[in-house]
Write a protein that holds these residues in place. Structure first.
Motif, PDB file in Angstrom:
ATOM      1  N   LYS A   1      26.054  38.509  41.340  1.00 59.99           N
ATOM      2  CA  LYS A   1      27.404  38.445  41.884  1.00 59.99           C
ATOM      3  C   LYS A   1      28.212  39.594  41.295  1.00 59.99           C
ATOM      4  O   LYS A   1      28.280  39.753  40.075  1.00 59.99           O
ATOM      5  CB  LYS A   1      28.066  37.112  41.547  1.00 59.99           C
ATOM      6  N   VAL A   2      28.846  40.381  42.152  1.00 55.67           N
ATOM      7  CA  VAL A   2      29.581  41.569  41.709  1.00 55.67           C
ATOM      8  C   VAL A   2      30.979  41.549  42.326  1.00 55.67           C
ATOM      9  O   VAL A   2      31.136  41.221  43.503  1.00 55.67           O
ATOM     10  CB  VAL A   2      28.858  42.861  42.128  1.00 55.67           C
ATOM     11  N   THR A   3      31.982  41.885  41.517  1.00 58.74           N
ATOM     12  CA  THR A   3      33.347  42.029  42.020  1.00 58.74           C
ATOM     13  C   THR A   3      33.777  43.480  41.885  1.00 58.74           C
ATOM     14  O   THR A   3      33.639  44.080  40.808  1.00 58.74           O
ATOM     15  CB  THR A   3      34.323  41.131  41.245  1.00 58.74           C
ATOM     16  N   LYS A   4      34.285  44.055  42.971  1.00 56.51           N
ATOM     17  CA  LYS A   4      34.789  45.415  42.956  1.00 56.51           C
ATOM     18  C   LYS A   4      36.246  45.413  43.419  1.00 56.51           C
ATOM     19  O   LYS A   4      36.615  44.671  44.336  1.00 56.51           O
ATOM     20  CB  LYS A   4      33.952  46.328  43.869  1.00 56.51           C
ATOM     21  N   TYR A   5      37.040  46.252  42.769  1.00 52.39           N
ATOM     22  CA  TYR A   5      38.468  46.277  43.054  1.00 52.39           C
ATOM     23  C   TYR A   5      38.826  47.434  43.999  1.00 52.39           C
ATOM     24  O   TYR A   5      38.287  48.540  43.879  1.00 52.39           O
ATOM     25  CB  TYR A   5      39.258  46.370  41.755  1.00 52.39           C
ATOM     26  N   VAL A   6      39.740  47.129  44.921  1.00 54.60           N
ATOM     27  CA  VAL A   6      40.150  48.107  45.928  1.00 54.60           C
ATOM     28  C   VAL A   6      41.675  48.167  45.970  1.00 54.60           C
ATOM     29  O   VAL A   6      42.369  47.303  45.428  1.00 54.60           O
ATOM     30  CB  VAL A   6      39.596  47.737  47.319  1.00 54.60           C
ATOM     31  N   VAL A   7      42.180  49.197  46.598  1.00 55.23           N
ATOM     32  CA  VAL A   7      43.618  49.337  46.821  1.00 55.23           C
ATOM     33  C   VAL A   7      43.846  49.613  48.302  1.00 55.23           C
ATOM     34  O   VAL A   7      42.976  50.163  48.985  1.00 55.23           O
ATOM     35  CB  VAL A   7      44.216  50.482  45.965  1.00 55.23           C
TER      36      VAL A   7
ATOM     37  N   ASP B   1      41.821  42.915  45.843  1.00 54.59           N
ATOM     38  CA  ASP B   1      42.925  43.869  45.785  1.00 54.59           C
ATOM     39  C   ASP B   1      43.336  44.034  44.327  1.00 54.59           C
ATOM     40  O   ASP B   1      43.641  43.047  43.644  1.00 54.59           O
ATOM     41  CB  ASP B   1      44.094  43.359  46.618  1.00 54.59           C
ATOM     42  N   LYS B   2      43.347  45.261  43.833  1.00 47.14           N
ATOM     43  CA  LYS B   2      43.657  45.507  42.430  1.00 47.14           C
ATOM     44  C   LYS B   2      45.075  45.062  42.078  1.00 47.14           C
ATOM     45  O   LYS B   2      45.337  44.615  40.959  1.00 47.14           O
ATOM     46  CB  LYS B   2      43.489  46.999  42.121  1.00 47.14           C
ATOM     47  N   THR B   3      45.983  45.143  43.031  1.00 44.69           N
ATOM     48  CA  THR B   3      47.382  44.810  42.764  1.00 44.69           C
ATOM     49  C   THR B   3      47.628  43.307  42.792  1.00 44.69           C
ATOM     50  O   THR B   3      48.269  42.748  41.889  1.00 44.69           O
ATOM     51  CB  THR B   3      48.299  45.498  43.795  1.00 44.69           C
ATOM     52  N   THR B   4      47.087  42.626  43.798  1.00 43.88           N
ATOM     53  CA  THR B   4      47.369  41.191  43.970  1.00 43.88           C
ATOM     54  C   THR B   4      46.284  40.291  43.400  1.00 43.88           C
ATOM     55  O   THR B   4      46.529  39.112  43.135  1.00 43.88           O
ATOM     56  CB  THR B   4      47.529  40.870  45.461  1.00 43.88           C
ATOM     57  N   GLY B   5      45.094  40.828  43.223  1.00 42.87           N
ATOM     58  CA  GLY B   5      43.986  40.018  42.742  1.00 42.87           C
ATOM     59  C   GLY B   5      43.340  39.167  43.812  1.00 42.87           C
ATOM     60  O   GLY B   5      42.374  38.449  43.536  1.00 42.87           O
TER      61      GLY B   5
END
Length: 715
Positions: A509-515, A462-466
């Motif tokens: 390993k890949v991290t993608k941010y969502v809202v 989560d882009k907001t909470t991490g």
């Protein structure tokens, strides 16, 4: 050929106001994956991945395996070169992974080096298993060097008077010839070096240059030698017919001599007789090529010219002597001249009959009648410049395919038939400028790296909470491929750069941010004429994200800006006005970039001097009409735009991934090929609209840059 600007970005950001915006292109700074030079990776991909997989202990799935039981003693195995300084142990570990000789359990068989060359490359190894020993010779797939001619030196022109010795010395000089090799430094760290040498052949009509580097001889290339001889002045006079209306009729004419050389003629030292019926003069003949360009002597650096002795011509001012000149449409150069002797009135069929094979008239011309006041006429032509492209494998020097390119002199063409499993050595070769001077051309290709199945894991935060949300996404793909991702349920991808990634190693390993996509919205469509609600559209999405609305059947939006709706948690309910329309598909138009303001006309086709639409702006149309034989679109009451001044499009908000085998051509809004720009293969681009341009569906990736839908996949 112009150098192509190769663009390979993982994210393209368009202006936040899509319709009517001045769209710009910006690199997504948070991901540098595509800045890697794949041409350098290609030769080392096996090495890189083997090291990642610790190939010294486990057989990798990168190279095809060879079972020890199938291996013959003394057999030769071919592998990719292992460039760059390494210790013997490092080199041997990588080589063992490349050779990939395994036992029945697919485990690597112990390998021992038998022979190592002065450059550190192992040339012979042996394997021992269950008491049996087999020797293997190692052959490396070095890329063959190729020849590059600089300063347009692949063709050299000489005057016969230069002399054989001087011509041979200049023609074999290699100062403007380079050997290019993609092979790297050897295992001892010694940089690779190249050289090139030339020998005369083909009766001194060409020079063959052979390149080589520290590892291998390369692919030869020829330099053409053209020899120019003094003109047969009598033939020129015979072509003219000996009589003209005025000596000036001979100035700027083009004729061919007995040697096949083409000359642009001018007159000097003109002396007319007292009665004005004859004139003497000298010809100054300047050699030109088939495209009308001045030919320069390779030794002196000066234009090749000859001056005749005294010539004589009759001047007849009472009889018409036509002079018909043909010029190249693109350059404006004079290509050839005719002096018809038997008629003064010419139909277009007569003019076409004068054209040499391969030439055609450009534009619509009327016939021509020569008179004493006007005995000259100029026609513009183009020449068919079809070429055959031969694809040459730089690792073997063999031809692996061919392609025919068709078009006119000086026009660009795109290579579309690069052999399967090959890629261009020079990506700029994807665009070719057609020329009658090069009817055949070699284009160099290299085998693609093996398709390597690599695993990956995508984690969503989560882009907001991490915090990690949803479940991990796992999969596999080929090295260098673009992998698109989908957000977990209840979430949306936070930005364009989170739409995917480039797969470059195993177990990536890949991290993608969502809202969170939990903001409700409800759109009420209201008929602006009646005030009645005629439809609704509702759902949930991410706050501040945009969606493309769709008007109810039989209706069209009143304002183009309403089509792109921004979800706002503070205003979950919105009203959008629509109107009845017979233009419910492709009913949005935009002016062409850099084409100035859009003119407005009334229902009778009369120009409205008081109103214009701003350049590049977008407008809803509700009617198509024909006025005085031309098509118009209505954008307001009694306000119309010419269909030729705008183009129709459909709004999008998505990512287009290029899907070709090499680079992807880019076109402007009018469908014209942009010859100095292309997109890298398998790269993602944000697109805000699609349109049918010159009969082809295209996606916009910048203000005036489009790619064909057939060259991309929407993600």
């Amino acid at each position: 050929m112009r150098k192509i600007k190769m663009i390979a970005l993982t994210g393209i950001l368009l202006s936040s106001t899509i319709l009517g915006a001045n769209t710009t292109v910006a690199q997504a700074s948070s991901n540098k994956a595509l800045s890697v030079d794949k041409s350098e990776i290609a030769n080392n991909v096996i090495q890189v991945i083997n090291e990642l997989l610790n190939s010294s202990s486990t057989a990798s799935n990168v190279n095809s395996q060879t079972k020890f039981s199938d291996l013959e003693d003394g057999q030769t195995l071919k592998v990719a070169p292992i460039f760059g300084q390494k210790t013997d142990t490092q080199f041997d570990n990588v080589l063992q992974g490349e050779l990939n000789v395994v036992d029945g359990n697919e485990q690597l068989v112990p390998m021992t080096t038998v022979t190592r060359g002065d450059n550190g490359f192992v040339t012979e190894v042996k394997y021992t298993l269950d008491g049996a020993t087999k020797t293997v010779k190692v052959d490396y797939n070095f890329a063959k060097p190729i020849v590059s001619f600089t300063n347009n030196s692949q063709v050299m022109n000489f005057k016969a008077e230069d002399g054989n010795d001087a011509i041979q010395k200049a023609a074999t000089d290699n100062s403007d010839v380079k050997a290019i090799s993609s092979n790297g430094a050897d295992a001892n760290g010694k940089a690779n070096s190249t050289s090139v040498s030339g020998t005369m052949d083909d009766g001194n009509k060409s020079v063959t240059f052979t390149p080589k580097d520290n590892y291998i001889s390369g692919i030869p290339a020829k330099r053409t030698i053209n020899l120019y001889k003094e003109s047969n002045w009598g033939k020129f006079n015979n072509s003219v017919g000996g009589t003209v209306n005025d000596v000036s009729d001979l100035t700027g004419t083009v004729l061919t001599n007995d040697n096949g050389n083409i000359y642009l003629l001018n007159t000097t030292n003109v002396v007319k007789s007292a009665d004005g019926k004859t004139a003497t003069f000298d010809y100054k003949a300047t050699a030109i090529d088939a495209a009308g360009n001045t030919v320069t002597d390779a030794i002196s650096g000066e234009p090749i010219t000859y001056t005749s002795g005294e010539q004589k011509v009759n001047i007849d001012s009472s009889t018409v002597h036509p002079v018909i000149t043909f010029k190249d449409k693109t350059s404006g150069n004079t290509l050839f001249t005719n002096f018809p002797k038997d008629k003064t009135t010419f139909t277009i069929a007569d003019i076409k009959a004068m054209l040499p094979e391969g030439y055609s008239l450009t534009g619509n011309y009327d016939g021509f009648t020569a008179t004493l006041e006007n005995n000259k006429q100029t026609y513009y032509v183009t020449k068919s410049a079809d070429i055959t492209v031969n694809y040459i494998d730089v690792t073997t020097g063999d031809s692996v395919g061919s392609e025919e390119l068709q078009g006119n002199e000086g026009t660009p063409a795109v290579l579309t038939k690069v052999p399967k499993n090959y890629k261009l050595v020079n990506q700029s070769d994807i665009l070719q400028n057609l020329s009658v001077l090069t009817p055949n051309k070699n284009i160099y290709v290299t085998p693609k790296a093996d398709s390597n199945s690599l695993n990956y894991t995508v984690t969503f935060r989560d882009k907001t909470t991490g915090k990690v949300v949803g479940t991990e996404s796992q999969g596999s793909g080929n090295f260098g491929s673009y992998v698109g991702v989908t957000a977990p349920d209840g979430y949306a991808l936070a930005s364009v750069i989170n739409h995917g990634f480039i797969l470059l190693k195993n177990d990536q390993k890949v991290t993608k941010y969502v809202v969170a996509a939990d903001t409700p919205y409800n759109v009420s469509y209201v008929d602006q004429d009646t005030g009645e609600e005629v439809g609704t559209q509702s759902g949930k999405g991410a706050n501040e994200s945009k969606i493309v609305l769709k008007a109810p059947t039989g209706y069209a939006f009143v304002n183009a800006d309403d089509i792109n709706y921004t979800i706002d948690k503070d205003t979950p309910t919105s009203t959008v006005y629509v109107q009845k329309s017979d233009q419910t598909v492709d009913n949005i138009v935009s002016g062409y970039p850099r084409n100035g303001n859009i003119k407005i006309y009334d229902g009778n086709g009369k120009l409205n001097d008081d109103v214009v639409l701003s350049e590049g702006s977008s407008w809803i149309i509700d009617k198509t009409v024909t006025i005085n034989g031309a098509e118009y679109y209505r954008v307001a009451t009694n306000q119309y735009v010419k269909a030729s001044d705008v183009y129709k499009y459909t709004p999008l908000q998505t990512v287009a991934v290029t899907n070709g085998t090499n680079v992807t051509p880019v076109y402007n809004t009018k469908g014209q090929l942009i010859i100095d720009r292309a997109l890298d293969v398998n790269t993602p681009w944000y697109t805000d609209r699609s349109a049918t341009i010159r009969g082809k569906k295209m996606y916009r990736v910048a203000t005036d840059e489009w790619i064909k839908a057939s060259d991309a996949t929407l993600n």
